[in-house]
Motif scaffolding. Structure first.
Motif, PDB file in Angstrom:
ATOM      1  N   PRO A 130       0.806  -1.233   0.000  1.00  0.00           N
ATOM      2  CA  PRO A 130       0.000   0.000   0.000  1.00  0.00           C
ATOM      3  C   PRO A 130       0.836   1.278   0.000  1.00  0.00           C
ATOM      4  CG  PRO A 130      -0.860  -1.569   1.606  1.00  0.00           C
ATOM      5  CD  PRO A 130       0.447  -2.117   1.130  1.00  0.00           C
ATOM      6  N   VAL A 131       1.954   1.290   0.715  1.00  0.00           N
ATOM      7  CA  VAL A 131       2.773   2.499   0.821  1.00  0.00           C
ATOM      8  C   VAL A 131       3.347   2.895  -0.531  1.00  0.00           C
ATOM      9  CG1 VAL A 131       4.926   3.421   1.783  1.00  0.00           C
ATOM     10  CG2 VAL A 131       3.297   2.250   3.260  1.00  0.00           C
ATOM     11  N   ARG A 132       3.783   1.910  -1.283  1.00  0.00           N
ATOM     12  CA  ARG A 132       4.390   2.177  -2.593  1.00  0.00           C
ATOM     13  C   ARG A 132       3.401   2.915  -3.501  1.00  0.00           C
ATOM     14  NH1 ARG A 132       8.902  -0.489  -5.111  1.00  0.00           N
ATOM     15  NH2 ARG A 132       8.897  -0.132  -7.364  1.00  0.00           N
ATOM     16  N   GLN A 133       2.174   2.413  -3.612  1.00  0.00           N
ATOM     17  CA  GLN A 133       1.186   3.063  -4.473  1.00  0.00           C
ATOM     18  C   GLN A 133       0.703   4.380  -3.877  1.00  0.00           C
ATOM     19  OE1 GLN A 133       0.351   2.495  -7.547  1.00  0.00           O
ATOM     20  NE2 GLN A 133      -1.026   4.274  -7.517  1.00  0.00           N
ATOM     21  N   ALA A 134       0.642   4.457  -2.556  1.00  0.00           N
ATOM     22  CA  ALA A 134       0.227   5.707  -1.910  1.00  0.00           C
ATOM     23  C   ALA A 134       1.201   6.833  -2.241  1.00  0.00           C
ATOM     24  CB  ALA A 134       0.125   5.509  -0.401  1.00  0.00           C
TER      25      ALA A 134
ATOM     26  N   LEU B 159      10.608  -0.473   0.171  1.00  0.00           N
ATOM     27  CA  LEU B 159       9.432  -0.333  -0.686  1.00  0.00           C
ATOM     28  C   LEU B 159       9.214  -1.524  -1.613  1.00  0.00           C
ATOM     29  CD1 LEU B 159       9.777   3.445  -1.587  1.00  0.00           C
ATOM     30  CD2 LEU B 159       8.085   2.394  -0.082  1.00  0.00           C
ATOM     31  N   ASP B 160      10.217  -2.414  -1.722  1.00  0.00           N
ATOM     32  CA  ASP B 160      10.052  -3.591  -2.571  1.00  0.00           C
ATOM     33  C   ASP B 160       9.452  -4.775  -1.822  1.00  0.00           C
ATOM     34  OD1 ASP B 160      11.012  -2.438  -4.897  1.00  0.00           O
ATOM     35  OD2 ASP B 160      13.103  -2.852  -4.369  1.00  0.00           O
ATOM     36  N   GLU B 161       9.223  -4.593  -0.530  1.00  0.00           N
ATOM     37  CA  GLU B 161       8.626  -5.673   0.263  1.00  0.00           C
ATOM     38  C   GLU B 161       7.200  -5.926  -0.218  1.00  0.00           C
ATOM     39  OE1 GLU B 161       7.413  -6.676   4.922  1.00  0.00           O
ATOM     40  OE2 GLU B 161       8.907  -5.118   4.467  1.00  0.00           O
ATOM     41  N   VAL B 162       6.850  -7.195  -0.317  1.00  0.00           N
ATOM     42  CA  VAL B 162       5.533  -7.569  -0.825  1.00  0.00           C
ATOM     43  C   VAL B 162       4.548  -7.724   0.330  1.00  0.00           C
ATOM     44  CG1 VAL B 162       4.215  -9.302  -2.097  1.00  0.00           C
ATOM     45  CG2 VAL B 162       6.542  -8.735  -2.804  1.00  0.00           C
ATOM     46  N   ASP B 163       3.389  -7.124   0.160  1.00  0.00           N
ATOM     47  CA  ASP B 163       2.321  -7.279   1.150  1.00  0.00           C
ATOM     48  C   ASP B 163       1.634  -8.630   0.922  1.00  0.00           C
ATOM     49  OD1 ASP B 163       0.293  -7.010   2.945  1.00  0.00           O
ATOM     50  OD2 ASP B 163      -0.805  -5.468   1.858  1.00  0.00           O
ATOM     51  N   GLU B 164       1.740  -9.506   1.905  1.00  0.00           N
ATOM     52  CA  GLU B 164       1.200 -10.862   1.764  1.00  0.00           C
ATOM     53  C   GLU B 164      -0.246 -10.980   2.247  1.00  0.00           C
ATOM     54  OE1 GLU B 164       2.720 -13.053   0.174  1.00  0.00           O
ATOM     55  OE2 GLU B 164       4.802 -12.376   0.164  1.00  0.00           O
ATOM     56  N   THR B 165      -0.852  -9.854   2.655  1.00  0.00           N
ATOM     57  CA  THR B 165      -2.235  -9.900   3.139  1.00  0.00           C
ATOM     58  C   THR B 165      -3.164 -10.325   2.020  1.00  0.00           C
ATOM     59  OG1 THR B 165      -1.748  -8.066   4.629  1.00  0.00           O
ATOM     60  CG2 THR B 165      -4.058  -8.602   4.246  1.00  0.00           C
ATOM     61  N   PRO B 166      -3.973 -11.380   2.220  1.00  0.00           N
ATOM     62  CA  PRO B 166      -4.873 -11.844   1.155  1.00  0.00           C
ATOM     63  C   PRO B 166      -5.942 -10.791   0.836  1.00  0.00           C
ATOM     64  CG  PRO B 166      -5.364 -12.952   3.228  1.00  0.00           C
ATOM     65  CD  PRO B 166      -4.096 -12.211   3.437  1.00  0.00           C
ATOM     66  N   ILE B 167      -6.282 -10.673  -0.441  1.00  0.00           N
ATOM     67  CA  ILE B 167      -7.306  -9.727  -0.876  1.00  0.00           C
ATOM     68  C   ILE B 167      -8.637 -10.464  -0.986  1.00  0.00           C
ATOM     69  CG2 ILE B 167      -8.009  -8.145  -2.709  1.00  0.00           C
ATOM     70  CD1 ILE B 167      -5.085  -7.824  -3.430  1.00  0.00           C
ATOM     71  N   PRO B 168      -9.666 -10.044  -0.247  1.00  0.00           N
ATOM     72  CA  PRO B 168     -10.959 -10.745  -0.279  1.00  0.00           C
ATOM     73  C   PRO B 168     -11.590 -10.704  -1.668  1.00  0.00           C
ATOM     74  CG  PRO B 168     -10.830  -9.186   1.545  1.00  0.00           C
ATOM     75  CD  PRO B 168      -9.671  -8.891   0.669  1.00  0.00           C
ATOM     76  N   VAL B 169     -12.274 -11.747  -2.005  1.00  0.00           N
ATOM     77  CA  VAL B 169     -13.036 -11.816  -3.268  1.00  0.00           C
ATOM     78  C   VAL B 169     -14.494 -11.546  -2.968  1.00  0.00           C
ATOM     79  CG1 VAL B 169     -13.712 -13.262  -5.206  1.00  0.00           C
ATOM     80  CG2 VAL B 169     -11.414 -13.466  -4.257  1.00  0.00           C
ATOM     81  N   VAL B 170     -15.101 -10.608  -3.703  1.00  0.00           N
ATOM     82  CA  VAL B 170     -16.487 -10.224  -3.449  1.00  0.00           C
ATOM     83  C   VAL B 170     -17.347 -10.552  -4.670  1.00  0.00           C
ATOM     84  CG1 VAL B 170     -15.869  -8.408  -1.827  1.00  0.00           C
ATOM     85  CG2 VAL B 170     -16.107  -7.876  -4.258  1.00  0.00           C
ATOM     86  N   ASP B 171     -18.621 -10.654  -4.450  1.00  0.00           N
ATOM     87  CA  ASP B 171     -19.570 -10.956  -5.528  1.00  0.00           C
ATOM     88  C   ASP B 171     -20.188  -9.638  -5.992  1.00  0.00           C
ATOM     89  OD1 ASP B 171     -21.160 -12.156  -7.321  1.00  0.00           O
ATOM     90  OD2 ASP B 171     -22.632 -12.911  -5.863  1.00  0.00           O
TER      91      ASP B 171
END
Length: 463
Positions: free
Chosen positions: A296-300, A450-462
């Protein structure tokens, strides 16, 4: 009909004055200052952010590149706020409004960074693989306040019809009517046709057009401003002094310029600053959430550069062009000009032969790109509220407004847009402030890597 429009204009103006009174100025500017402190003065990373904005990330989750995301966000912010908006701020709030507009941009970088961070952090993924995010998802998933998310989506949806549609095509119609003699109804129909061709292609089509259009149009406009400042070189320093002095004191200045008092200068400067860079509104984070990014920080950081380019650079240039032009040409009677477009036309008229062309081309490209950017924002809010089934009706209404808006009085359109800006800013500011601890923690965690990868899963929504 004229009586009805006058009555409507009076009501809208009253509501606008109430919403954009001292409390809103304190809330917005206070948030900018607060988040500047909470992020450790994130503005110091602006040049790092600029470098990141042109660095393509491979293998990251998202729909479009970080630069495409930034271009789409810039498309919606580098618009009439930079041309007519600054002129209107000067006409109504005096030259001091330029200072407050610029200062809003400097500190607004921290708010744009913060709202983009939480938009990426709390984004979701649809079953067909698209990324969705923004203040509505941060409010729903981060604060567990879905009702506030719904409010934001409703206000932003209607704002897309105002700031992102009506104001823009109205501005195009005005400048083409004044300089080229083209009737407003022709502009409305043409804008609707060329917009329809792009928005039915989705975010990738919108971002592709913006990625190619934004850099060219920005450079074109900046060159025009620099030419005028070269012509006005003797008045640049006096203009800067006048802008700063009249930000804090009322009274007359050189060239017939008249101050409107500190509150009026701040009110119109901050309002037009927000209209220009949209920091605190929660609009740009909607497309930031679609970007391919590792964390998130990288894109922010990338998103925060939008405010830097839009207000700190482009709006400042516009303000200097207008104030120096007024001071150089005493025949420009500001007391008789309340329309920002007319004021800007006078300034660009100083460039022989090509001045009006630069203004017209700049206005058309700025406003059209804003229409594209905001159509995406509106679609995402519509999808949040109604699902994918609401997208076609939304697009039809959006295109219909493009046809009708050029025939509506500009003052009413601007004031309605101001009202909607304020209403959507409120729930977004709630999200930013109440999630500020997470913003600060994530900033501290990722900033040095800033190259660290965020491993938090992204929820899938309908949706």
């Amino acid at each position: 009909m004229e009586g009805f429009m006058n009555a409507l204009g009076s009501v809208v103006s009253t509501v606008d004055d109430f919403l954009w009174g001292l409390p809103m100025i304190i809330i917005l500017f206070g948030t900018h200052l607060f988040m500047t402190v909470r992020t450790g003065f994130i503005q110091r990373k602006t040049f790092t952010a600029i470098k990141l904005s042109v660095t393509r990330e491979k293998g990251s989750k998202g729909d479009i590149s970080p630069f495409a995301s930034l271009s789409t966000a810039l498309a919606s912010t580098i618009g009439t706020g930079n041309i007519i908006g600054v002129g209107t701020a000067i006409a109504l709030g005096g030259p001091g409004a330029v200072f407050w507009c610029w200062l809003t941009g400097v500190f607004g970088i921290a708010t744009k960074y913060s709202e983009s961070l939480i938009a990426v952090k709390y984004r979701v993924q649809t079953k067909d693989g698209r990324m969705l995010g923004g203040a509505m998802y941060a409010l729903e998933r981060g604060l567990k306040q879905k009702w506030l998310g719904i409010l934001f989506a409703v206000f932003a949806l209607f704002a897309s019809f105002g700031i992102g549609c009506g104001v823009q095509v109205n501005a195009i119609a005005e400048v083409t009517k004044t300089n080229l003699g083209i009737e407003p109804w022709i502009v409305g129909i043409a804008a609707a046709i060329i917009t329809a061709i792009v928005i039915f292609g989705g975010v990738k089509a919108i971002s592709t057009v913006c990625e190619r259009l934004v850099p060219v149009m920005a450079i074109f406009y900046v060159i025009g401003c620099l030419v005028i400042l070269t012509i006005n070189y003797d008045y640049i320093l006096p203009a800067i002094v006048t802008i700063v002095q009249m930000a804090f004191t009322p009274g007359a200045a050189a060239g017939g310029l008249v101050g409107s008092g500190i509150l009026m200068a701040a009110r119109y400067g901050i309002a037009r600053g927000l209209f220009s860079n949209e920091s605190g509104m929660g609009s740009a984070p909607i497309v930031a959430a679609a970007a391919q990014t590792r964390n998130p920080v990288r894109q922010a950081l990338v998103s925060s550069t939008g405010t830097f380019w839009d207000t700190v650079v482009v709006c400042l240039l516009t303000g200097l062009v207008l104030v120096s032009s007024i001071m150089k040409n005493p025949d420009i009677d500001v007391s008789k000009i309340s329309n920002g477009g007319a004021l800007t036309s006078c300034a660009f008229g100083q460039i022989p032969y090509i001045g009006p062309i630069i203004l017209v081309v700049g206005m058309i490209t700025f406003a059209y790109s804003t229409i594209l950017g905001w159509s995406y924002y509106g679609e995402r809010c519509c999808e949040y509220l109604f699902g994918k089934k609401g997208l076609i009706p939304y697009r039809i209404i959006f295109l219909a407004i493009l046809v009708v808006a050029p025939l509506i009085t500009l003052d009413i359109v601007w004031n309605i847009s101001d009202i909607l800006n304020a209403l959507m800013a409120i729930p977004n500011i709630v999200a930013v402030l109440f999630l500020s601890n997470e913003v600060a923690a994530d900033t501290k965690h990722y900033l040095n890597n800033l190259d660290e990868v965020d491993e938090t899963p992204i929820p899938v929504v309908d949706r």
